[in-house]
Design an enzyme around this catalytic site. Structure first.
Site, mmCIF file in Angstrom:
data_model
loop_
_atom_site.group_PDB
_atom_site.id
_atom_site.type_symbol
_atom_site.label_atom_id
_atom_site.label_comp_id
_atom_site.label_asym_id
_atom_site.label_seq_id
_atom_site.Cartn_x
_atom_site.Cartn_y
_atom_site.Cartn_z
ATOM 1 N N LYS A 151 28.669 43.040 -23.470
ATOM 2 C CA LYS A 151 27.991 42.063 -22.629
ATOM 3 C C LYS A 151 28.806 41.972 -21.344
ATOM 4 O O LYS A 151 29.973 41.576 -21.360
ATOM 5 C CB LYS A 151 27.924 40.694 -23.325
ATOM 6 C CG LYS A 151 27.365 39.630 -22.410
ATOM 7 C CD LYS A 151 27.343 38.260 -23.035
ATOM 8 C CE LYS A 151 27.388 37.211 -21.950
ATOM 9 N NZ LYS A 151 27.397 35.852 -22.432
ATOM 10 N N GLY A 204 23.101 27.974 -21.268
ATOM 11 C CA GLY A 204 22.416 26.771 -20.805
ATOM 12 C C GLY A 204 21.477 26.139 -21.811
ATOM 13 O O GLY A 204 20.937 25.057 -21.571
ATOM 14 N N THR A 259 27.576 26.703 -26.723
ATOM 15 C CA THR A 259 27.970 25.301 -26.610
ATOM 16 C C THR A 259 27.043 24.346 -27.367
ATOM 17 O O THR A 259 27.515 23.363 -27.940
ATOM 18 C CB THR A 259 28.020 24.897 -25.115
ATOM 19 O OG1 THR A 259 28.760 25.890 -24.415
ATOM 20 C CG2 THR A 259 28.684 23.553 -24.920
#
Ligand SMILES: CC(=O)[C@@H](O)[C@H](O)COP(=O)(O)O
Length: 257
Positions: free
Chosen positions: A96, A184, A206
């Site tokens: 990535k 996000g 997260t």
């Protein structure tokens, strides 16, 4: 099936490995997610120091595809160096590509990401660049030959969800490689929305690691991604401006008063 290069995955949820309260909680969260891909920052993980604690020791690594990422790289040169280090250490040949262009917003640098992707493709890597929701950049990268594109929903760790669904839709419509929405995502409904738009997968960290109950949230994300994909495959009804009665009214005998 999610197909990236010569890899195939049943699960469309890719999980990050940072910021958990402890490794035991993380292990449980990873297990219930049924993810097959775990991404980790090569520079931030203690994979090269046997004396330091390492999450990979907690899990059966053979059960997962470990996707190294180049987090911490500020330019193409650094990203390429990190990717080569990961490959030389016997880690996955997928990478990535994450080149952050601004420390406040943590938004990716499109030019350095493109350059790094170009070099890594030449070096034989399976390349998954993390990008903003830039429709043209996604197109240019897939023309270059990357194996997936990873547009952000919103800034990393912000939990703001999909800020520009139209851009994501445009990226998905023109895609010739898998689109993994990355960064996000804040809630299961964000993940479901990405999948309903037609994304091939979601990468998140997260929202799970920072949840009050990471294990429960991990399960919720798994279910949301599965539900969103099913909804996409089933095909949503077109939106209409005015009401349309749900019960048919034609061909019924009228009840006279
Ligand atoms: C783990 C990882 O690769 C992150 O850089 C990724 O972009 C996840 O972002 P969130 O933490 O916002 O889910």
């Amino acid at each position: 099936m999610l197909k990236i290069g010569n890899y195939q995955f049943k699960s469309r949820l890719l999980l990050g490995t940072g910021k958990y309260e402890n490794y035991h909680l993380q292990k449980k969260a990873v297990e219930v997610s049924e993810t097959e891909v775990l991404t980790f920052a090569v520079r931030r993980m203690n994979i090269f120091d046997a004396d330091q604690p390492n999450f990979l020791e907690m899990i059966d690594v053979d059960q997962y595809t470990l996707l190294p990422n180049t987090a911490g790289a500020k330019n193409a040169e650094e990203a390429v160096r990190i990717a080569k280090l990961a490959k030389a250490s016997g880690l996955c040949d997928m990478i990535k590509v994450e080149v952050i262009g601004d420390q406040k917003t943590l938004l990716p640098d499109p030019i350095e990401t493109y350059k790094a992707s170009e070099t890594l493709l030449e070096e034989g890597f399976i390349v998954l660049p993390y990008i903003s929701d830039d429709v043209i950049l996604a197109k240019r990268l897939q023309e270059l030959g990357v194996h997936a594109v990873m547009p952000g929903a919103s800034p990393i760790g912000s939990g703001q969800g999909i800020l520009n669904p139209m851009n994501l839709q445009f990226i998905i419509e023109q895609a010739t490689v898998p689109v993994i929405v990355d960064a996000g995502v804040g809630t299961p409904s964000d993940a479901a929305q990405a999948m309903e738009l037609g994304a091939d997968g979601v990468l998140l960290n997260t929202a799970v690691s920072g949840a009050k109950d990471p294990v429960k949230m991990s399960l919720a994300m798994k279910s949301a991604i599965e539900a969103g994909r099913l909804g996409y495959e089933a095909g949503r009804i077109p939106k209409k401006e005015y009401a349309v009665a749900s019960s048919p009214t034609e061909g019924l005998s009228t009840v006279e008063s």
